[in-house]
Structure formats: C-alpha cells, structure tokens
Scaffold this motif. Structure first.
Motif, mmCIF file in Angstrom:
data_model
loop_
_atom_site.group_PDB
_atom_site.id
_atom_site.type_symbol
_atom_site.label_atom_id
_atom_site.label_comp_id
_atom_site.label_asym_id
_atom_site.label_seq_id
_atom_site.Cartn_x
_atom_site.Cartn_y
_atom_site.Cartn_z
ATOM 1 N N ASP A 243 0.816 -1.212 0.000
ATOM 2 C CA ASP A 243 0.000 0.000 0.000
ATOM 3 C C ASP A 243 0.850 1.262 0.000
ATOM 4 N N TYR B 133 1.848 1.673 -3.805
ATOM 5 C CA TYR B 133 0.790 1.850 -4.802
ATOM 6 C C TYR B 133 -0.144 3.021 -4.503
ATOM 7 N N GLU B 134 -0.282 3.388 -3.235
ATOM 8 C CA GLU B 134 -1.251 4.439 -2.911
ATOM 9 C C GLU B 134 -0.762 5.791 -3.417
ATOM 10 N N LEU B 135 -1.715 6.691 -3.652
ATOM 11 C CA LEU B 135 -1.414 8.027 -4.149
ATOM 12 C C LEU B 135 -1.189 8.987 -2.989
ATOM 13 N N PRO C 124 1.204 10.100 -7.905
ATOM 14 C CA PRO C 124 1.820 8.840 -7.488
ATOM 15 C C PRO C 124 3.042 9.064 -6.601
ATOM 16 N N ARG D 49 5.038 3.694 -11.261
ATOM 17 C CA ARG D 49 3.619 3.797 -11.624
ATOM 18 C C ARG D 49 3.461 3.781 -13.139
ATOM 19 N N PHE E 169 -8.239 -2.579 -1.978
ATOM 20 C CA PHE E 169 -7.146 -1.675 -2.309
ATOM 21 C C PHE E 169 -7.268 -1.082 -3.706
ATOM 22 N N GLU F 22 -8.915 2.237 -3.974
ATOM 23 C CA GLU F 22 -8.124 3.213 -3.221
ATOM 24 C C GLU F 22 -6.878 3.616 -3.990
ATOM 25 N N TRP F 23 -6.285 2.667 -4.701
ATOM 26 C CA TRP F 23 -5.057 2.934 -5.451
ATOM 27 C C TRP F 23 -5.319 3.459 -6.865
ATOM 28 N N LYS F 24 -6.590 3.502 -7.258
ATOM 29 C CA LYS F 24 -6.979 3.917 -8.616
ATOM 30 C C LYS F 24 -6.369 2.980 -9.668
ATOM 31 N N LEU F 25 -6.404 1.678 -9.369
ATOM 32 C CA LEU F 25 -5.838 0.685 -10.281
ATOM 33 C C LEU F 25 -6.854 -0.410 -10.613
ATOM 34 N N ARG G 191 -4.577 -7.066 -12.004
ATOM 35 C CA ARG G 191 -3.696 -7.305 -10.854
ATOM 36 C C ARG G 191 -3.397 -8.797 -10.757
#
Length: 818
Positions: free
Chosen positions: A61, A64-66, A72, A78, A309, A312-315, A320
């Motif tokens: 996290d 990957y989190e912003l 990023p 990213r 996640f 939350e990570w915008k992915l 994945r």
C-alpha cells in the motif's frame, strides 16, 4: 567426592539439558535434501539478464497508494505498471523476516525452520538458488543478506559488494543513504567495465543476474514508522534510483530488449515499525515486473479481491496478478503456451527430485507436485512421534522420581518400601536388556547419535523410579485470584495492613498483561514519571543519582534522535557504565535482608530505565513492591499455621541464615509457595510482552546503548531487559526460603515437579510453522520452564559450594566496618 545431593543436582541438570535441546532435533531439523539431479527448461529463455530490485520492508500500500494531492508516490514505477509491465501483490509467508523472504524470492523455497536455532545471516545448510544457477551474479547491499547466497554458491561466480555493518544506523539522519550507496556503486561498476575488457565480456554473457538490495526503507520504517515522512521520501528516492539504473542498463546493452526487471519486497511492516508476524501490512508486498518475456498491462472492466485496495489505489482497471512468494508466476510470462508448459513441468520435476533423494516413487503427472510435497513432509517428520514419545516417557519418569525423593526425604510420610539386592539386580539387568534392544534398533537404522540419548534416557530415569501462557490476559485472572489469597486463608485478620497492600499491588500488577505489547509507541514522559515515583525511596544518595541520570539519558537521547542528531557519545558512555556498575554495586551493600534487596532493586532499575520506552518502566516497580509484601505475608502465614515463631525481618541477615538445624519438614503450604514463585516468574517474563516476539521488539529500547544495527548486541540487551524482573522474583524467593526456615533443596524439588509438568505440556505444543511470533512463543514457553529448572538447580549447587567462603568474607567485612 560428590555427595548424594551433588550427584542429584548434576544428574538433574544433565537430564533437563537433554530435554531442552531435544525440541530442535524433533521439531526443527532441516527439511533440505541434497544430491538431486538438476533440471532446466530446454527452450531458450526470452531474457539474457535479470535485474532484481528488492526494497526491504516496503509495503504494497505504501508504494501503490497516491499522495494526498492524487499524485503517485513512485512516478516511474507507476508509469511502468500502467504502460510497460505487469503488477500485483506478492503474498509473503510468515515469518515475515528479511532472511526467509529473500530465500523464498531467490532460492524458491520457504525458509528452513531449523534456522530458528542457527545463525541469522548465513544458513549453515547450503541451498541452491537463482544466483548459483546463473553464469554470473553481481549483488550490492547489506552485509546481512548478500553473503548467505554467495556462501551457498558453487564455484566463484557470485560476487557481493556490501557497505559496512556500522552504516545500518537507526539513529542516522537519513537511512536512504544506504540505497543511494547501492545505486552509486552500480553506476560506478558499469562505468568501470568500459575500461575493463574481462568485466565487459562477463556482463555481456547470458544468464547474468544483477541484485540490488535496498535496505533504506526498512531501516527508516523501524526508526520512524511507515507513515512517516522519512519512509515515504525513501520510496521516492528508490523510485528515482530504479529509473536511473534501468535507463543506464538499457543504454549499456544498446536497448537489445533482453533485460528483465523485477521490483519487489521481502516483507512489509506494521504501523508501529516492526515485522515478523502475519498481519496484512507485513505479508502484502508489491511486485512490478517489466522487460524481456514479461506481459504488458492488461485492461479489465472489473476484478475482485478480498481487500479493497484497487479502488483506493486507482488501479481497478489494470489487471492485478497476485502471486505467492517463492512460486512460479506463470501469468507474468509473455511467451508461448509451449514455453509455459515446459516451465511448469520443469518446476514440478525439480520438486520431485527432492523427494526422490529421500524415497523412490512413481506417480501420475497430474498429481506429481502434491504427492512430492506430501512425501517430503512425511519423511521429514518420520521420527517425530518416536522421539517425542521417548522424551515424554523421560519427563514422566523424572517427575515421578523427584516426587518420590520429596516423599522420602522431606516429609513425615512412610518411606518407600526398599527392595532387596536380588530384586535390584533383576531390575538392573532388565532395564539394561531393554536399553540394549533399543540401541540395536537405532544402530540398524543408522540414526544420529542424539537419537541414542533421547531414546535411552527413559531407561535410567525409570530405573531410579521403579493455558495462561498463550494469552497474556490470563495472567491477569491469576493475579486477581492471588489478590484474594489473604481473605481465603483468613490471613487478613492478623495482617490487615500487609493484606491490603498485597491485594492492591496484585490488582495493579494485573493491569500490565492487559496493556499493548511493548514496542508500539514510545512514551518517554512515562519513563520520567517512574523516576519521580522512585525519588526518596532509598537512603543511599548514589542510587537515586544513578536513576536520575538514567532518566535524563533516556529523555535526552530520545530528543536527540527525534531531531536527527544521532546518539550522543556521552549518553552512550553513561549507559554502558551504568549497566556494568549495576551488577557490582549490590555486592557492596550490607547483607541485611531489606537493605540488600533494595540495593539489588535500585541498581537494576537504573539499567532497566535505560532500556524502557513506555509503561513497562513501571513494571519492575510494581513487581518488586509485591515481592517485598510477599516476603512479609509468608512470615504471617508461618505464624498463622503455627509452624514457627515469626523472625524479625528488620534485623535478618542473609549471611546468618544457613543453620541447618533450623530447617523444618515440608508443609502443604510450601506447595503454594512454589506455585506462587513459578507464576511470578512467568508474569515477570510475559507481563509486558514476549521474549520470543520479534514483532514486539522496538529497536528504540536499546537506543541509549547503540543505534547501529547489531543483532547479537541488540538481542543481548533485550534479553537483559527481560531477565531483570526475573532476578527480582528470584531474590525474593531466596529470601522466603531462608526466612521461612526451609531448606532451599526442599522448595527446589517442588519447583522441579511443577516445572516439569508444565514443560511436558508445552513440549507437545511446540510449533515448527507460522510466524516468528508463533514459533518463538511456543519455543519460549518450553525453554522458559526448562531454563527455570536448570537455573534453579545451578544456583542451588553453587550456593552449597560458596556458602562457607561467603560467610567468612562477610564476617571479615563486617569486622573491618566496625
């Protein structure tokens, strides 16, 4: 010549030493096997070289989190997962430590659990790895990780470049310098190859591995926590460094498209800056792969995972691909179905080869892998039941023998019936015959010599005969029961004040097991408060000055490290001097009971404060208060049961307490005293945490002594911190033995029985799987009880040897002082 008592003590020590080490042969033998036939995929690989970045201690996290402004945290990585490669989460297996994590990543198997009892940096058991199978491997990074792969490699093709151990400083201004060191040395290495034809040719070979171990994130996480600015800034620096290295390598090889890049982590980290157990923050690590033979990003409309996640990570729109650490990530490969099938088959055959070394077998290809793994487990644990039963029989035999010794020598009960010489001879030859049969059985099985000890031990032992520890909160329940002891036994009638204080301190001590494990968040003001509580308690000004100085050192060191100014040299010197002096000063104090005990307490308290970061600083204060009241209450108990006149504790002298004519027979209440002692010992060990829990150890505990990463020194200081409460309880128990006019051997035998019954229970609950917390806790329960037994017997034996000399020295000292 050794007397009967000396022989008993020596035999007891040897028997319990065998019990103690037996768990490492039974539960923690190495599952690794050697002599397998190597197998390789016959098809040509898509990549000529691999560049492996391992960002030690990096949480998934956290990468990957912003950021708060929706940018990023690692822009380059990213862009890679969005445009050039595949990404996902690597699920690490507990124990989430650097060593097993790297073994899983690079050697392809889960950590050898026997390493619990062996070295941390280098596994004594040689194992194969990707590095060993490469043509050349160059690695840069920590001296704690790189050598174990180089030592296990055959030939001279794995090269390591390590910074010094002193560089791993938790008190440094910025641990990101460790990663900068790696990036700079990699760049210098490639630059130097342009003027070194031998190196240049080696770098252009096939099967080349470049390993960059990046420890800065882990070190900053321990020192400042993962949510700190330092941890997040370090991620940004790693991102910039990876970008530079990837670009440089592509340019060096003329963008030939034959380089595969992997960025991942060996483990994550908890919010309070530790790792070792199975929390998702520790087991979920990032995995980003790009370059030769790797799939490009795949768009998806929806995908489901147990966690939330992705949004939350915008992915959520990028595929994945999660993998288990140490297994072949097939979905990451961008190659033909034929190549993937060959790769999977090779992976299966490699596992089968491990099993074939132990036992030949034939199986269907469909169930090949599962059968092979089951076979490995079966033969690895083949002897466990047999050895476990042997140790269990020995435990029961020894405990029965001790009970008989107690009955025969320390009670007024009828003595055991004696056998005549003829019966003794028959018994001797009978047991000897059984021993010969067992020895012959082990001989034809070609078993290790330790098996002879474990299996034959029950013979002489039996010939001589003819849950609160898993949940700390249960200690609270026990202390509440102890609090009612004066009421249950009517002691409160004649000792109202002592009984009231006893109840209060039991309830107060019961709070500690309910509090969070030490190591979450430092609370230096609470440490200072402990000093204020102590102030004025002792007539000797030196002790109070020492405690005050220790409190100042803790506070100033914490402030200095918080301001990134490092550990002050003066503070470090004072800390070490205090530690050394604390073991000498009590011996200079008078030997009157309370004066000597106070001296021991206050001397050890100075050291304990230096090793404290929060509420645990109050623990020895409350524990020692309860111990002093315990001594008084036992005197009241003697008078209550009419066993003896109550001696005057105020004038009691330890050096005058060895008159054997004053010793009495055991009473039923002595069993309760022994149980109290064992319970208080357990409370002393687990009252503020667990000695085995790496996950609860905060490096901040030892910052007054050192900040440079040193597993042995830090572990020794942690052990000292755990032992100090144990010493306080032991001293109180010694005082109770001599003031209640009871032979130390009598109570020792009772403690032996209680400890051995507990140890046998824990022997069958030892775990060889799970986190360091799970494995270590199960070991510590067993080792704690066994060590207690061995320690008590050793102290008893040493007391018999040193009693006369110590009395003479005490008298001479007393004569000169007058």
């Amino acid at each position: 010549m050794l007397g009967h008592n000396d022989f008993f003590i020596l035999a007891g020590i040897l028997v319990h030493c065998v019990f103690l080490v037996s768990i490492f042969d039974i539960y923690f033998s190495s599952p690794l096997v050697h002599g397998m036939t190597p197998h390789q995929t016959p098809l040509p690989p898509p990549a000529k070289r691999l560049v492996l970045f391992v960002a030690d201690g990096l949480r998934a996290d956290s990468l990957y989190e912003l950021n708060s402004n929706s940018t990023p945290r690692a822009p380059y990585l990213r862009s890679i997962l969005e445009n050039n490669g595949s990404w996902g989460i690597s699920h690490t297996r507990v124990p989430t430590e650097s060593r097993p994590g790297h073994v899983a990543l690079i050697a392809g198997f889960y950590e050898d659990v026997s390493a619990v009892a062996k070295g941390w940096k280098e596994n004594p058991v040689e194992f194969d790895s990707v590095f060993n199978e490469s043509k050349y491997t160059w690695s840069w990074g920590s001296p704690d990780i790189l050598p174990m792969f180089a030592k296990g490699a055959t030939g001279d093709h794995v090269y390591t470049f390590c910074y010094t151990a002193e560089s791993e400083d938790f008190g440094a201004q910025d641990a990101a310098k460790l990663d900068v060191w790696v990036f700079d040395h990699v760049k210098s290495f490639f630059n130097s190859s342009r003027s070194n034809q031998t190196l240049f040719s080696a770098l252009n070979e096939e099967k080349v591995v470049l390993f960059l171990h990046l420890l800065g994130i882990d070190t900053n996480g321990h020192a400042h926590r993962p949510n700190s600015r330092e941890y997040k800034e370090n991620i940004k620096k790693v991102d910039e460094g990876v970008k530079e290295i990837a670009s440089m390598i592509d340019n060096f090889y003329g963008n030939d498209g034959k380089t595969a890049f992997i960025l991942t982590s060996d483990h994550g980290m908890t919010d309070w800056g530790t790792h070792g157990a199975g929390h998702p923050s520790e087991t979920l690590t990032p995995l980003i792969v790009w370059g030769a033979g790797v799939n490009y990003p795949r768009k998806v409309t929806s995908q489901k995972f147990e966690d939330n996640f992705l949004k939350e990570w915008k992915l959520e729109n990028l595929k994945r691909l999660d993998v288990n650490q140490g297994t072949l990530p097939l979905e990451y490969l961008n190659n033909s179905a034929h190549f993937k099938a060959e790769s999977m088959f090779t992976n299966a055959v490699q596992i089968v080869e491990q099993f074939k070394v132990t036992k030949h077998m034939i199986s269907l290809c469909k169930t090949l892998i599962n059968l092979a793994l089951e076979g490995l487990s079966y033969y690895h644990t083949y002897d466990r039941l047999f050895l476990g039963l042997s140790i269990a029989v020995s435990f029961v035999g020894w405990t029965t023998y001790v009970i008989l010794v107690i009955i025969k020598t320390h009670t007024n009960l009828t003595k055991a019936v004696q056998t005549n010489n003829k019966e003794s001879t028959v018994l001797f030859y009978g047991f000897a015959f059984v021993g010969m049969i067992i020895a012959f059985f082990l001989l034809i099985q070609t078993c290790p010599w330790t098996y002879y000890v474990y299996c034959l031990l029950p013979i002489p032992v039996w010939y001589a005969v003819v849950f609160s520890f898993f949940y700390r909160s249960t200690l609270t329940l026990g202390l509440f029961v102890f609090a009612g002891w004066p009421v249950i036994t009517q002691l409160w009638v004649q000792a109202k004040t002592s009984a009231l204080i006893w109840t209060f301190l039991c309830v107060l001590l019961a709070i500690f097991p309910l509090m969070p494990v030490v190591g979450r968040e430092p609370n230096i003001p609470l440490v200072i408060f402990t000093y204020l509580v102590w102030d004025g308690r002792d007539p000797y000004i030196y002790y109070m000055l020492s405690i005050a100085l220790s409190t100042y050192v803790v506070s100033s060191t914490h402030d200095s490290l918080k301001n990134k100014q490092g550990l002050p040299v003066l503070n470090q010197m004072i800390s070490w001097m205090t530690l050394v002096s604390s073991s000498v000063l009590p011996l200079l104090s008078p030997t009157f009971l309370f004066q000597r005990l106070f001296s021991i307490l206050l001397s050890l308290m100075s050291t304990y404060l230096l090793l404290s970061t929060g509420y645990e600083a109050l623990f020895p204060l409350v524990l020692s208060g309860l111990m002093f009241v315990w001594i008084n209450m036992e005197q009241e108990a003697l008078q209550h049961y009419g066993l003896s006149l109550k001696p005057k504790l105020a004038v009691f002298n330890f050096t005058c307490a060895t008159d054997i004519t004053q010793f009495r027979q055991l009473h039923l209440d002595d069993v309760r005293r022994s149980f109290f002692f064992v319970f208080f010992i357990v409370t002393a060990f687990f009252g503020t945490g667990n000695i085995a829990s790496v996950n609860s150890f905060d490096p901040a505990s030892v910052y007054c002594f050192l900040t440079v990463f040193s597993p042995f020194m830090m572990g020794s200081l942690l052990l000292l911190k755990v032992v100090i409460p144990f010493v306080l309880v032991s001293c109180a128990f010694e005082a109770i033995q001599v003031t209640t006019q009871l032979s130390s051997k009598s109570l020792l035998l009772l403690v032996l029985v209680i400890s051995d019954i507990m140890a046998l229970h824990f022997f069958f609950l030892v775990k060889d799987y799970g986190s360091w917390l799970d494995i270590g806790t199960s070991i510590s329960h067993y080792v704690l009880v066994m060590s207690l037994t061995i320690f008590m017997m050793l102290m008893n034996g040493l007391a018999q040897l040193l009693t006369t000399q110590r009395l003479q020295l005490s008298r001479r000292t007393k004569h000169h002082s007058t």
